[in-house]
Design an enzyme around this catalytic site. Sequence first.
Site, PDB file in Angstrom:
ATOM      1  N   ARG A   1       0.834  -1.202   0.000  1.00  0.00           N
ATOM      2  CA  ARG A   1       0.000   0.000   0.000  1.00  0.00           C
ATOM      3  C   ARG A   1       0.875   1.261   0.000  1.00  0.00           C
ATOM      4  NH1 ARG A   1      -3.891   1.328   5.084  1.00  0.00           N
ATOM      5  NH2 ARG A   1      -2.075   2.379   5.897  1.00  0.00           N
TER       6      ARG A   1
ATOM      7  N   ARG B   1       1.091   8.180   2.191  1.00  0.00           N
ATOM      8  CA  ARG B   1       1.056   8.431   3.632  1.00  0.00           C
ATOM      9  C   ARG B   1       2.466   8.425   4.207  1.00  0.00           C
ATOM     10  NH1 ARG B   1      -3.833   5.239   6.616  1.00  0.00           N
ATOM     11  NH2 ARG B   1      -2.223   5.191   8.235  1.00  0.00           N
TER      12      ARG B   1
HETATM   13  P1  AMP Z   1      -5.223   4.928  10.652  1.00  0.00           P
HETATM   14  O1  AMP Z   1      -5.570   5.731   9.443  1.00  0.00           O
HETATM   15  O2  AMP Z   1      -6.435   4.381  11.377  1.00  0.00           O
HETATM   16  O3  AMP Z   1      -4.197   3.858  10.360  1.00  0.00           O
HETATM   17  O4  AMP Z   1      -4.522   5.933  11.695  1.00  0.00           O
HETATM   18  C1  AMP Z   1      -3.319   6.587  11.367  1.00  0.00           C
HETATM   19  C2  AMP Z   1      -2.700   7.194  12.613  1.00  0.00           C
HETATM   20  O5  AMP Z   1      -3.611   8.145  13.180  1.00  0.00           O
HETATM   21  C3  AMP Z   1      -2.406   6.216  13.752  1.00  0.00           C
HETATM   22  O6  AMP Z   1      -1.171   5.551  13.562  1.00  0.00           O
HETATM   23  C4  AMP Z   1      -2.383   7.167  14.932  1.00  0.00           C
HETATM   24  O7  AMP Z   1      -1.190   7.923  14.981  1.00  0.00           O
HETATM   25  C5  AMP Z   1      -3.512   8.144  14.594  1.00  0.00           C
HETATM   26  N1  AMP Z   1      -4.789   7.678  15.150  1.00  0.00           N
HETATM   27  C6  AMP Z   1      -5.906   7.303  14.450  1.00  0.00           C
HETATM   28  N2  AMP Z   1      -6.885   6.917  15.285  1.00  0.00           N
HETATM   29  C7  AMP Z   1      -6.378   7.041  16.548  1.00  0.00           C
HETATM   30  C8  AMP Z   1      -6.887   6.779  17.837  1.00  0.00           C
HETATM   31  N3  AMP Z   1      -8.119   6.294  18.021  1.00  0.00           N
HETATM   32  N4  AMP Z   1      -6.079   7.026  18.899  1.00  0.00           N
HETATM   33  C9  AMP Z   1      -4.837   7.515  18.746  1.00  0.00           C
HETATM   34  N5  AMP Z   1      -4.289   7.775  17.558  1.00  0.00           N
HETATM   35  C10 AMP Z   1      -5.048   7.543  16.458  1.00  0.00           C
END
Ligand code: AMP
Length: 178
Positions: free
Chosen positions: A121, A127
């Site tokens: 990905r 990202r």
């Molecule tokens: P994701 O897109 O869900 O993979 O999230 C990317 C990044 O956003 C994670 O690695 C965290 O740094 C931050 N993040 C997203 N959701 C949360 C959460 N519920 N709590 C803390 N950090 C979050």
Amino acid sequence: MGPPGAGKGTQAKILAEKYSLIHLSTGDILRAEIRKKTDRGLEAQSYMDAGNLVPDKVLLSMMESTLTELQNSGIILDGFPRTIPQAEGLNNIFLKLNSKINHVLNIHVEESKLIKRLIERAQNSGRKDDTEEVIIKRQKVYTKLTAPLIDFYKNEITQIDGDGTIEQVTQRILEYIQ
Ligand code: AMP
């Protein structure tokens, strides 16, 4: 729920469309805040770039206001809660709003397959947190801080095998929720 790369976002989008739910991805919301250079985005960025979780209090205040605004809608939460304090905070928010969780789905995939998927990905995601080092860090953070939620939600959780095509995984979810 599920580790990074399990397909949470992909499946959440499909389910949101099928059942006319609002898809709330905390990762997407935070990335949008970073793009807009809001205070919250600026605070979150260094944690996200390093593969760490953004502090619970930031997530809880963000989700409390979002869920309050959307209180009469059906919502699919993607990437939240991610720690025990977030899950406890979510229970308190839902108590205040007189809302509840209907289903908790956990998509599981073997760690070596997840890392392979995320590295693939990374080639076109754009990202910053999709480098190999940060991918491995995010899996470690998941195991330490998020995996304990499987036990927290043990009475309401359904395990979904996330190995296979997008369509196969969707089918497994639909068999359970239909
Ligand atoms: P994701 O897109 O869900 O993979 O999230 C990317 C990044 O956003 C994670 O690695 C965290 O740094 C931050 N993040 C997203 N959701 C949360 C959460 N519920 N709590 C803390 N950090 C979050």
